[in-house]
Write an enzyme that holds these catalytic residues in place. Structure first.
Site, short mmCIF file in Angstrom:
data_model
loop_
_atom_site.label_atom_id
_atom_site.label_comp_id
_atom_site.label_asym_id
_atom_site.label_seq_id
_atom_site.Cartn_x
_atom_site.Cartn_y
_atom_site.Cartn_z
CG ASP A 47 -30.77 127.01 14.78
OD1 ASP A 47 -30.55 127.88 14.13
OD2 ASP A 47 -30.25 125.99 15.34
N GLY A 100 -32.04 130.41 28.35
CA GLY A 100 -31.43 131.60 27.39
C GLY A 100 -32.57 132.65 27.34
NE ARG A 102 -26.82 129.73 30.05
CZ ARG A 102 -27.70 128.94 29.10
NH1 ARG A 102 -28.33 129.74 28.21
NH2 ARG A 102 -27.38 127.80 29.14
CD GLU A 162 -36.65 129.76 22.92
OE1 GLU A 162 -35.67 130.32 23.70
OE2 GLU A 162 -36.39 128.30 22.77
CG ASP A 163 -32.62 131.61 23.57
OD1 ASP A 163 -33.53 130.82 22.97
OD2 ASP A 163 -31.66 131.03 24.19
CG PHE A 211 -23.28 128.84 17.87
CD1 PHE A 211 -24.40 127.94 17.90
CD2 PHE A 211 -22.56 129.14 18.94
CE1 PHE A 211 -24.73 127.69 19.01
CE2 PHE A 211 -23.18 128.70 20.27
CZ PHE A 211 -24.36 127.66 20.10
P1 IMP Z 1 -34.02 124.93 17.59
O1 IMP Z 1 -35.04 123.86 18.17
O2 IMP Z 1 -33.10 124.39 16.53
O3 IMP Z 1 -34.99 126.03 17.26
O4 IMP Z 1 -33.23 125.53 18.85
C1 IMP Z 1 -33.52 126.34 19.55
C2 IMP Z 1 -32.44 126.37 20.68
O5 IMP Z 1 -31.25 126.05 20.47
C3 IMP Z 1 -32.36 127.62 21.35
O6 IMP Z 1 -33.35 127.93 22.23
C4 IMP Z 1 -31.25 127.69 21.73
O7 IMP Z 1 -31.03 127.34 23.30
C5 IMP Z 1 -30.27 127.05 21.03
N1 IMP Z 1 -29.57 127.75 19.91
C6 IMP Z 1 -29.81 127.66 18.54
N2 IMP Z 1 -29.07 128.56 17.96
C7 IMP Z 1 -28.26 128.97 18.84
C8 IMP Z 1 -27.15 129.84 18.76
O8 IMP Z 1 -26.57 130.64 17.63
N3 IMP Z 1 -26.54 130.18 19.87
C9 IMP Z 1 -26.70 129.72 21.23
N4 IMP Z 1 -27.82 128.70 21.15
C10 IMP Z 1 -28.38 128.57 19.94
MG MG Z 2 -33.46 128.44 24.15
#
Ligand code: IMP
Ligand code: MG
Length: 175
Positions: free
Chosen positions: A101, A42, A163, A97-98, A150
């Site tokens: 979350d 991402g 992507r 990072e992208d 999302f």
């Molecule tokens: P975290 O560990 O929950 O912070 O997850 C982060 C990862 O979840 C990101 O690097 C994304 O790959 C994925 N992710 C979280 N939210 C989204 C979203 O809204 N769209 C797409 N990927 C997401």
């Molecule tokens: Mg990611």
């Protein structure tokens, strides 16, 4: 119901924000070299564009982590699927990072990387969903704080699709 994408952050807004972040990083790292770490897949679009806007010397490396979760939720159990090629010893590192979350992926990863003795380490994310945070993570550079929806585009996928969109969009018609 078919998936449709509604634009949340336009291509122009993303480009402008990346220029601003690049200028800020260039200023803060004046006289230094920055080592950008891209979290695959991402982070790759964002890191490339960001690197182009940084005026101090830049080196880059790539890492892939998988979290054992379903398509839209990370579990907090993380596996390094591809490790960095180079050491972090003595480097001024920015993890790119992208999206942050729940924060689970990054909180785990930053702990792992901190043990590799970088001179400094910061976190830069294009998107932040603060309402979703489960694990606290210190984010140093944020492109956009967004609501709990999302999103896809600019590196972010839904089932590996979208992507390549040059903007950030909200997917409608899933779940
Ligand atoms: P975290 O560990 O929950 O912070 O997850 C982060 C990862 O979840 C990101 O690097 C994304 O790959 C994925 N992710 C979280 N939210 C989204 C979203 O809204 N769209 C797409 N990927 C997401
Ligand atoms: Mg990611």
């Amino acid at each position: 119901m078919a998936e449709t994408i509604n634009v949340l952050v336009s291509e122009e807004e993303v480009d402008q924000k990346i220029r601003e972040l690049g200028a800020q990083i260039s200023k803060e790292y004046a006289g230094k070299q920055v080592h950008l770490i891209c979290i695959l897949k991402g982070g790759v679009f964002f890191m490339c564009e960001l690197a182009k806007r940084i005026t101090v010397p830049v080196t880059m490396d790539f890492m892939k982590v998988s979290s054992y979760g379903d398509a839209t939720e990370s579990s907090g159990v993380i596996r390094i699927a591809k490790d960095l090629d180079e050491t972090l010893e003595g480097k001024d590192v920015i993890v790119v990072e992208d999206i942050i979350d729940s924060g689970r992926t990054l909180s785990y990863l930053l702990d792992v990387l901190a043990k590799r003795n970088p001179a400094s380490m910061k976190l830069c994310t294009l998107l932040d969903k603060p309402d979703r945070r489960v694990k606290e993570v210190k984010v140093d550079y944020v492109g956009f704080a967004i609501p709990d929806e999302f999103v896809v585009g600019y590196g972010l996928d839904y089932a590996q699709k979208y992507r390549n969109l040059p903007y950030i969009g909200v997917v409608k018609g899933i779940d």
